[in-house]
Design a protein around this motif. Structure first.
Motif, PDB file in Angstrom:
ATOM      1  N   SER A 190       0.825  -1.170   0.178  1.00  0.00           N
ATOM      2  CA  SER A 190      -0.113  -0.051  -0.054  1.00  0.00           C
ATOM      3  C   SER A 190       0.888   1.245  -0.020  1.00  0.00           C
ATOM      4  O   SER A 190       0.358   2.521  -0.338  1.00  0.00           O
ATOM      5  CB  SER A 190      -1.026   0.044   1.277  1.00  0.00           C
ATOM      6  N   ASN A 191       2.197   1.305   0.535  1.00  0.00           N
ATOM      7  CA  ASN A 191       2.838   2.429   0.363  1.00  0.00           C
ATOM      8  C   ASN A 191       3.063   2.770  -1.164  1.00  0.00           C
ATOM      9  O   ASN A 191       3.999   3.981  -1.220  1.00  0.00           O
ATOM     10  CB  ASN A 191       4.295   2.016   1.104  1.00  0.00           C
ATOM     11  N   LEU A 192       2.892   1.900  -1.705  1.00  0.00           N
ATOM     12  CA  LEU A 192       3.158   2.269  -3.300  1.00  0.00           C
ATOM     13  C   LEU A 192       2.064   2.772  -4.096  1.00  0.00           C
ATOM     14  O   LEU A 192       2.043   3.094  -5.407  1.00  0.00           O
ATOM     15  CB  LEU A 192       3.989   1.009  -4.191  1.00  0.00           C
ATOM     16  N   VAL A 193       0.984   3.084  -3.365  1.00  0.00           N
ATOM     17  CA  VAL A 193      -0.147   3.892  -4.054  1.00  0.00           C
ATOM     18  C   VAL A 193      -0.335   5.068  -3.533  1.00  0.00           C
ATOM     19  O   VAL A 193       0.157   5.024  -2.120  1.00  0.00           O
ATOM     20  CB  VAL A 193      -1.452   3.125  -4.367  1.00  0.00           C
ATOM     21  N   LYS A 194      -0.983   6.041  -4.052  1.00  0.00           N
ATOM     22  CA  LYS A 194      -1.276   7.402  -3.250  1.00  0.00           C
ATOM     23  C   LYS A 194      -2.174   7.283  -2.371  1.00  0.00           C
ATOM     24  O   LYS A 194      -3.213   6.114  -2.406  1.00  0.00           O
ATOM     25  CB  LYS A 194      -1.803   8.410  -4.386  1.00  0.00           C
ATOM     26  N   ARG A 221      -0.854   6.296 -11.748  1.00  0.00           N
ATOM     27  CA  ARG A 221      -0.330   6.664 -12.872  1.00  0.00           C
ATOM     28  C   ARG A 221       0.048   8.133 -12.959  1.00  0.00           C
ATOM     29  O   ARG A 221      -0.573   8.932 -12.350  1.00  0.00           O
ATOM     30  CB  ARG A 221      -1.790   6.845 -13.869  1.00  0.00           C
ATOM     31  N   ASP A 222       1.198   8.287 -13.319  1.00  0.00           N
ATOM     32  CA  ASP A 222       1.959   9.646 -13.342  1.00  0.00           C
ATOM     33  C   ASP A 222       2.196  10.031 -14.930  1.00  0.00           C
ATOM     34  O   ASP A 222       1.891   9.085 -15.831  1.00  0.00           O
ATOM     35  CB  ASP A 222       3.045   9.628 -12.706  1.00  0.00           C
ATOM     36  N   VAL A 223       2.820  11.290 -15.029  1.00  0.00           N
ATOM     37  CA  VAL A 223       3.062  11.581 -16.412  1.00  0.00           C
ATOM     38  C   VAL A 223       4.055  10.689 -17.126  1.00  0.00           C
ATOM     39  O   VAL A 223       3.901  10.306 -18.399  1.00  0.00           O
ATOM     40  CB  VAL A 223       3.772  13.150 -16.513  1.00  0.00           C
ATOM     41  N   TYR A 224       5.238  10.216 -16.362  1.00  0.00           N
ATOM     42  CA  TYR A 224       6.086   9.339 -17.308  1.00  0.00           C
ATOM     43  C   TYR A 224       5.877   7.763 -16.746  1.00  0.00           C
ATOM     44  O   TYR A 224       6.171   7.133 -17.819  1.00  0.00           O
ATOM     45  CB  TYR A 224       7.577   9.832 -16.272  1.00  0.00           C
ATOM     46  N   SER A 225       5.139   7.450 -15.765  1.00  0.00           N
ATOM     47  CA  SER A 225       5.266   6.108 -15.385  1.00  0.00           C
ATOM     48  C   SER A 225       4.003   5.636 -14.891  1.00  0.00           C
ATOM     49  O   SER A 225       3.132   6.506 -14.556  1.00  0.00           O
ATOM     50  CB  SER A 225       6.246   5.852 -14.251  1.00  0.00           C
ATOM     51  N   ILE A 226       3.793   4.276 -14.874  1.00  0.00           N
ATOM     52  CA  ILE A 226       2.501   3.539 -14.328  1.00  0.00           C
ATOM     53  C   ILE A 226       3.151   2.352 -13.781  1.00  0.00           C
ATOM     54  O   ILE A 226       3.847   1.551 -14.194  1.00  0.00           O
ATOM     55  CB  ILE A 226       1.456   3.441 -15.739  1.00  0.00           C
ATOM     56  N   HIS A 227       2.585   2.119 -12.429  1.00  0.00           N
ATOM     57  CA  HIS A 227       2.684   1.037 -12.067  1.00  0.00           C
ATOM     58  C   HIS A 227       1.469   0.437 -11.068  1.00  0.00           C
ATOM     59  O   HIS A 227       0.632   1.344 -10.655  1.00  0.00           O
ATOM     60  CB  HIS A 227       3.804   0.996 -11.080  1.00  0.00           C
ATOM     61  N   TYR A 249       7.733   0.013 -18.095  1.00  0.00           N
ATOM     62  CA  TYR A 249       8.778   0.666 -18.391  1.00  0.00           C
ATOM     63  C   TYR A 249       8.638   1.913 -17.775  1.00  0.00           C
ATOM     64  O   TYR A 249       7.512   2.564 -17.558  1.00  0.00           O
ATOM     65  CB  TYR A 249       9.131   0.634 -19.637  1.00  0.00           C
ATOM     66  N   ALA A 250       9.610   2.537 -17.098  1.00  0.00           N
ATOM     67  CA  ALA A 250       9.259   3.883 -16.491  1.00  0.00           C
ATOM     68  C   ALA A 250       9.037   4.993 -17.345  1.00  0.00           C
ATOM     69  O   ALA A 250       8.910   6.132 -17.028  1.00  0.00           O
ATOM     70  CB  ALA A 250      10.412   4.191 -15.393  1.00  0.00           C
ATOM     71  N   ARG A 251       9.446   4.899 -18.577  1.00  0.00           N
ATOM     72  CA  ARG A 251       9.225   6.256 -19.472  1.00  0.00           C
ATOM     73  C   ARG A 251       8.039   5.871 -20.362  1.00  0.00           C
ATOM     74  O   ARG A 251       8.192   5.522 -21.788  1.00  0.00           O
ATOM     75  CB  ARG A 251      10.285   6.271 -20.438  1.00  0.00           C
ATOM     76  N   GLN A 252       6.730   6.216 -19.932  1.00  0.00           N
ATOM     77  CA  GLN A 252       5.464   6.116 -20.446  1.00  0.00           C
ATOM     78  C   GLN A 252       5.283   7.158 -21.737  1.00  0.00           C
ATOM     79  O   GLN A 252       4.414   6.698 -22.541  1.00  0.00           O
ATOM     80  CB  GLN A 252       4.496   5.942 -19.479  1.00  0.00           C
ATOM     81  N   GLU A 253       5.990   8.001 -21.549  1.00  0.00           N
ATOM     82  CA  GLU A 253       5.835   9.086 -22.454  1.00  0.00           C
ATOM     83  C   GLU A 253       6.283   8.979 -23.803  1.00  0.00           C
ATOM     84  O   GLU A 253       6.111   9.492 -24.961  1.00  0.00           O
ATOM     85  CB  GLU A 253       6.080  10.381 -22.073  1.00  0.00           C
ATOM     86  N   VAL A 313       3.809  -6.336  -7.902  1.00  0.00           N
ATOM     87  CA  VAL A 313       3.986  -4.954  -8.409  1.00  0.00           C
ATOM     88  C   VAL A 313       4.446  -4.885  -9.834  1.00  0.00           C
ATOM     89  O   VAL A 313       5.178  -5.953  -9.965  1.00  0.00           O
ATOM     90  CB  VAL A 313       5.058  -4.109  -7.466  1.00  0.00           C
ATOM     91  N   ILE A 314       3.670  -4.575 -10.595  1.00  0.00           N
ATOM     92  CA  ILE A 314       3.724  -4.529 -11.885  1.00  0.00           C
ATOM     93  C   ILE A 314       3.979  -3.075 -12.632  1.00  0.00           C
ATOM     94  O   ILE A 314       3.096  -2.137 -12.627  1.00  0.00           O
ATOM     95  CB  ILE A 314       2.474  -5.020 -12.855  1.00  0.00           C
ATOM     96  N   GLY A 315       5.286  -3.167 -13.049  1.00  0.00           N
ATOM     97  CA  GLY A 315       5.784  -1.705 -13.450  1.00  0.00           C
ATOM     98  C   GLY A 315       6.620  -0.993 -12.100  1.00  0.00           C
ATOM     99  O   GLY A 315       6.491  -1.524 -11.169  1.00  0.00           O
ATOM    100  N   LEU A 316       7.349  -0.145 -12.462  1.00  0.00           N
ATOM    101  CA  LEU A 316       8.295   0.695 -11.505  1.00  0.00           C
ATOM    102  C   LEU A 316       7.871   2.107 -11.400  1.00  0.00           C
ATOM    103  O   LEU A 316       7.409   3.008 -12.299  1.00  0.00           O
ATOM    104  CB  LEU A 316       9.488   0.481 -11.923  1.00  0.00           C
ATOM    105  N   LYS A 317       7.999   2.679 -10.118  1.00  0.00           N
ATOM    106  CA  LYS A 317       7.741   3.876  -9.714  1.00  0.00           C
ATOM    107  C   LYS A 317       8.898   4.840  -9.924  1.00  0.00           C
ATOM    108  O   LYS A 317      10.149   4.665  -9.842  1.00  0.00           O
ATOM    109  CB  LYS A 317       7.608   4.289  -8.265  1.00  0.00           C
ATOM    110  N   PHE A 318       8.564   6.037 -10.875  1.00  0.00           N
ATOM    111  CA  PHE A 318       9.669   7.089 -11.403  1.00  0.00           C
ATOM    112  C   PHE A 318       9.290   8.263 -10.683  1.00  0.00           C
ATOM    113  O   PHE A 318       8.162   8.589 -10.590  1.00  0.00           O
ATOM    114  CB  PHE A 318       9.411   7.117 -13.024  1.00  0.00           C
ATOM    115  N   HIS A 319      10.469   8.985 -10.217  1.00  0.00           N
ATOM    116  CA  HIS A 319      10.252  10.079  -9.465  1.00  0.00           C
ATOM    117  C   HIS A 319      10.393  11.276 -10.169  1.00  0.00           C
ATOM    118  O   HIS A 319       9.745  12.236 -10.545  1.00  0.00           O
ATOM    119  CB  HIS A 319      11.263  10.394  -8.127  1.00  0.00           C
ATOM    120  N   ASN A 320      11.498  11.311 -10.971  1.00  0.00           N
ATOM    121  CA  ASN A 320      12.221  12.103 -12.188  1.00  0.00           C
ATOM    122  C   ASN A 320      13.469  11.756 -12.634  1.00  0.00           C
ATOM    123  O   ASN A 320      14.129  10.883 -12.158  1.00  0.00           O
ATOM    124  CB  ASN A 320      12.153  13.640 -11.394  1.00  0.00           C
ATOM    125  N   HIS A 321      14.081  12.520 -13.372  1.00  0.00           N
ATOM    126  CA  HIS A 321      15.200  12.379 -14.139  1.00  0.00           C
ATOM    127  C   HIS A 321      16.225  12.234 -12.962  1.00  0.00           C
ATOM    128  O   HIS A 321      16.705  13.198 -12.348  1.00  0.00           O
ATOM    129  CB  HIS A 321      15.565  13.183 -15.189  1.00  0.00           C
TER     130      HIS A 321
END
Length: 463
Positions: free
Chosen positions: A74-78, A94-100, A133-137, A246-254
C-alpha cells in the motif's frame, strides 16, 4: 535472633562461557580484585538479564524486517487509491512518466503469456494492460517493451501453481535504451530501487525482455534488492503463484529520488549509499581524497572537445591530478569505472550520457558540464538538478558561439540556429544538429576561471 545463612550462589555456565570468563577472573585475581568474583557469577548465572534483552532485540529486528505485506504494497499507491486497493485488492498509480499497478492478495502469473490473474469477488471482471517501463511518454521506446495483461476475475476454484512463492513479485522490463548508462540508471535501476528497497530484498523479480548483459552489468545492485534468482519469462514458461505483486516501476524524476513522493521517505542520499554498498566504493566525502583528482571524460564521436591537449596542462598547473578517460570498454565496466570516478574530486565533460556517472562521485565533489548550444534544457534537467540534489557541486561552462563548430556551419553569430535553437528546427532535426552535429573548441583562458572555482569548492569541502 537466628543467624541467616549466606545465600547460595549457583554457578551455571556452559564450557565455552567458562573459557571466556576464566582469563578475566585470573586478571582480576592478579590485581587484587577477587572480591568482584561474586558480581561476575551473579551476572552470568542470572536468568533474567541476557535472555530478556535478547528476546527484545530479536522481536524488534523481526518486526522491522517483516512488516505486513499489505502495508508494504500500500506504500506504493497514493493515499486516495489505498481505499480501492483494500477493497478490491488492485490499484494503479499513473503519472506523467510512469505507471505501476499493485495487487494486494493471492494471484497467479503465467510467464508464458505474461498474464497476471487476480481472483476477486468484490468487483466485476476487468482487464488492464500495461508496459512495465518507467518512460511511458516515449511511444517509440514502448514499442520494444512486452505488455503485461492483468485480469481480475471471479474465480471460485483453487489456483493451479507450478511454483508457489511466499514473497511478492515485481514485474519490470529491461528493454528500452539498454547499453546507455543514463537510460539504465534513469529508467531501470533508480525506479527499481524506489519501488523495492522497502521490501528489504524479500521480492521476486520477473524481468521481461530479459537482457543478460544488463543483468551481468548490474548484478551487484540487483542482488541487494532481491535475495532470489531473477525469473526470465522466456526461459521459464510456467505458472507461478504469489501473495501479491507490483507490475511496473515507480519513477520520481530524471536521476532523482524524491523523499516526498511515494513510497515516502527515500532520498537521493539513500540511493547513493546503496550504490556505494553495491559497488564497494571507498570514498563517501571528497575530503577523504588527499590530492585533488580530476577526470576529463573524453568523447570520440559527437560533442568532442577538440583541444583537450591544451586544457590538461592548465588543469595540472592549478594542482589537479588529471585522468583522461576515453576508452568505451573501461566506461562500460561499471564496477571498475564507478570505483575510479569515486576517487575523483572533479568530473568534467561535455553533455552526454557519460555524465550520469556523477552518481558515483563522493559528496562535496564538483561536476563541471560543458554546456553546448541548443542543449541548455537537457543539460540542466538531466545532470544539473540531480547533481545538486545528491550533494555534488554543479558548475556550468556555457560555451560561446565561437567555441562551437556550428558557427562554421551556419556562418554567423546571429543565425537563428545559434540565437534560437528551440525554434530553429523540428525536434528530430534539432537533435541531429545539436546532439550529433556539434563539437567544441574550449577557450582555455575562460575555462580556467571555472577550474579555479572548482578547486576552491574542493578545498572548502575539506575544511
Amino acid at each position: 535472633m537466628e543467624k541467616r545463612k549466606p545465600k547460595k550462589i549457583v554457578f551455571r555456565v556452559t564450557p565455552w562461557i567458562f573459557l571466556l570468563v576464566l582469563p578475566l577472573l585470573y586478571i582480576d585475581f592478579l590485581y587484587g580484585n577477587i572480591g568482584h568474583f561474586d558480581q561476575w557469577v551473579q551476572y552470568i548465572s542470572s536468568s533474567e538479564t541476557t535472555p530478556n534483552i535478547r528476546k527484545v532485540l530479536i522481536k524488534e529486528t523481526v518486526e522491522e524486517k517483516y512488516k505486513p505485506l499489505s502495508s508494504l504494497l500500500s506504500n506504493l499507491v497514493k493515499e486516495e487509491d489505498r481505499e480501492k486497493l483494500e477493497l478490491t485488492g488492485f490499484a494503479c498509480n499513473r503519472d506523467v512518466y510512469s505507471i505501476h499497478c499493485i495487487a494486494n492478495g493471492p494471484l497467479q502469473i503465467d510467464t508464458k503469456t505474461m498474464t497476471v490473474t487476480i481472483p476477486s469477488s468484490n468487483h466485476p471482471m476487468q482487464e488492464t494492460v500495461i508496459k512495465p517501463y518507467a518512460r511511458q511518454e516515449d511511444d517509440t521506446l514502448l514499442k520494444t517493451v512486452t505488455p503485461v495483461k492483468i485480469s481480475s476475475q471471479n474465480i471460485t476454484t483453487p489456483q493451479i501453481c507450478e511454483y508457489k512463492h511466499e514473497i511478492p513479485a515485481v514485474i519490470f522490463s529491461s528493454s528500452g535504451f539498454v547499453g546507455n548508462v543514463f537510460h539504465e540508471m534513469n529508467e531501470i535501476i533508480i525506479p527499481l530501487f524506489i519501488t523495492t528497497r522497502h521490501f528489504k530484498s524479500r521480492v521476486q523479480f520477473v524481468l521481461e525482455d530479459y537482457n543478460p548483459s544488463f543483468v551481468r552489468k548490474y548484478r551487484n545492485a540487483l542482488s541487494l534488492l532481491t535475495e532470489h534468482k531473477i525469473i526470465d519469462p522466456v526461459s521459464n514458461q510456467s505458472v507461478h503463484c504469489f501473495p501479491g505483486a507490483v507490475i511496473g516501476l515507480k519513477f520520481h524524476n530524471h536521476l532523482s529520488v524524491n523523499s516526498t513522493d511515494i513510497p515516502i521517505g527515500l532520498s537521493m542520499s539513500d540511493f547513493r549509499q546503496f550504490l556505494r554498498q553495491s559497488f564497494n566504493l571507498k570514498f563517501r566525502h571528497v575530503s577523504q581524497i588527499k590530492r585533488p583528482r580530476l577526470m576529463l571524460l573524453s568523447r570520440r564521436t559527437t560533442r568532442r572537445i577538440l583541444n583537450e591537449e591544451e586544457m590538461i596542462p592548465m588543469m595540472e598547473e592549478l594542482g589537479f591530478e588529471v585522468i583522461v578517460v576515453a576508452r568505451a570498454k573501461l566506461v562500460s565496466d561499471i564496477k571498475m569505472f564507478s570505483s575510479l570516478i569515486n576517487s575523483c574530486s572533479v568530473f568534467v565533460g561535455a553533455h552526454g550520457a557519460g555524465l550520469t556517472n556523477e552518481l558515483f562521485l563522493p559528496d562535496g565533489a564538483v561536476m563541471v558540464q560543458v554546456d553546448l548550444i541548443g542543449l541548455e534544457w537537457a543539460a540542466e534537467t538531466y545532470y544539473g538538478h540531480p547533481a545538486r540534489a545528491m550533494g555534488v557541486h554543479y558548475l556550468r561552462y556555457k560555451i560561446e558561439p565561437e567555441e562551437s563548430s556550428l558557427l562554421k556551419v551556419f556562418g554567423r553569430r546571429d543565425h537563428v540556429a545559434i540565437t534560437d535553437p528551440k525554434g530553429a528546427f523540428p525536434v528530430q532535426a534539432g537533435k541531429e544538429v545539436y546532439l550529433n552535429g556539434q563539437n567544441v573548441r574550449i577557450n582555455v583562458e575562460r575555462f580556467r576561471e571555472t577550474m579555479v572555482e572548482a578547486m576552491s569548492l574542493v578545498q572548502d569541502s575539506g575544511l
